[in-house]
Design a protein around this motif. Structure first.
Motif: not given
Length: 209
Positions: A116, A195, A142, A197, A188-189, A185-186
């Motif tokens: 994040e 969390g 993310d 990416r 989002s996935s 976009r923390f």
């Protein structure tokens, strides 16, 4: 890989973007492969040559790994802790071959983790010895806002959101183009339970060392 990947990629400023390239199952398996790499060669926050800690965490797989510290940016045959880098997972090599159609395998699989608030400023991938080979990038987890420019710093840029399973090929006019990740976009996935990416880039280093 998904059947729709037989379609032409999205092309922006010379970057080839294959949206939704990997199935959820392929993404999960690739994450497991990368976790195994990180168990052998732990991720760490590198510092820039000016001593500033980067917001991303990194490790590598392959013959060489990318290093950033006060001595500068370079490729090394060993992790900063002294161990050899683990081999690049076969599934990742298969993706490289399918998207580049090259017999030459990459020397380095650089693995970046964005938590994040993490970002990556505009930069060129220019520490390699032969720029005729493309760089292949894979997004997992993310969404990340990927910004693309030209070969000169300060020029016009364009941005696109990259989602989990997207693949980008940077070759030709985009090989030395400036690019970066402005933000994620923390959350989002759901691919990574906590969390964040993961981005991997595959590079042919050639004989620069």
């Amino acid at each position: 890989m998904r059947a729709e990947n037989l379609a032409e990629p999205l092309k922006i400023a010379g970057f080839e973007i294959f949206k939704d390239c990997l199935t959820p199952e392929e993404q999960s398996t690739m994450v497991a492969d990368l976790r195994a790499v990180a168990q052998v060669a732990p991720m760490r926050h590198p510092v820039t040559r000016w001593g500033k800690q980067m917001s991303v965490k990194m490790t590598s797989a392959g013959r060489l790994g990318w290093i950033s510290d006060k001595r500068g940016y370079r490729y090394e045959a060993r992790h900063p802790d002294g161990m050899s880098w683990p081999p690049i997972p076969q599934r990742i090599l298969d993706l490289w071959q399918s998207k580049t159609n090259l017999a030459r395998q990459p020397d380095c699989c650089l693995i970046n983790f964005y938590g994040e608030g993490a970002r990556m400023g505009l930069h060129q991938d220019n520490d390699e010895g032969d720029f005729s080979y493309p760089v292949l990038s894979v997004s997992l987890g993310d969404d990340g806002l990927f910004r693309m420019g030209g070969t000169e710093r300060g020029g016009k840029t364009q941005s696109v959101w990259l989602s989990s399973g997207d693949v980008v090929v940077m070759g030709g006019t985009a090989r030395l183009a400036y690019h970066g990740v402005d933000r994620i976009r923390f959350g989002s996935s759901s691919l990574l339970p906590d969390g964040g990416r993961i981005n991997i880039t595959l590079r042919v280093v050639a004989d620069s060392n």
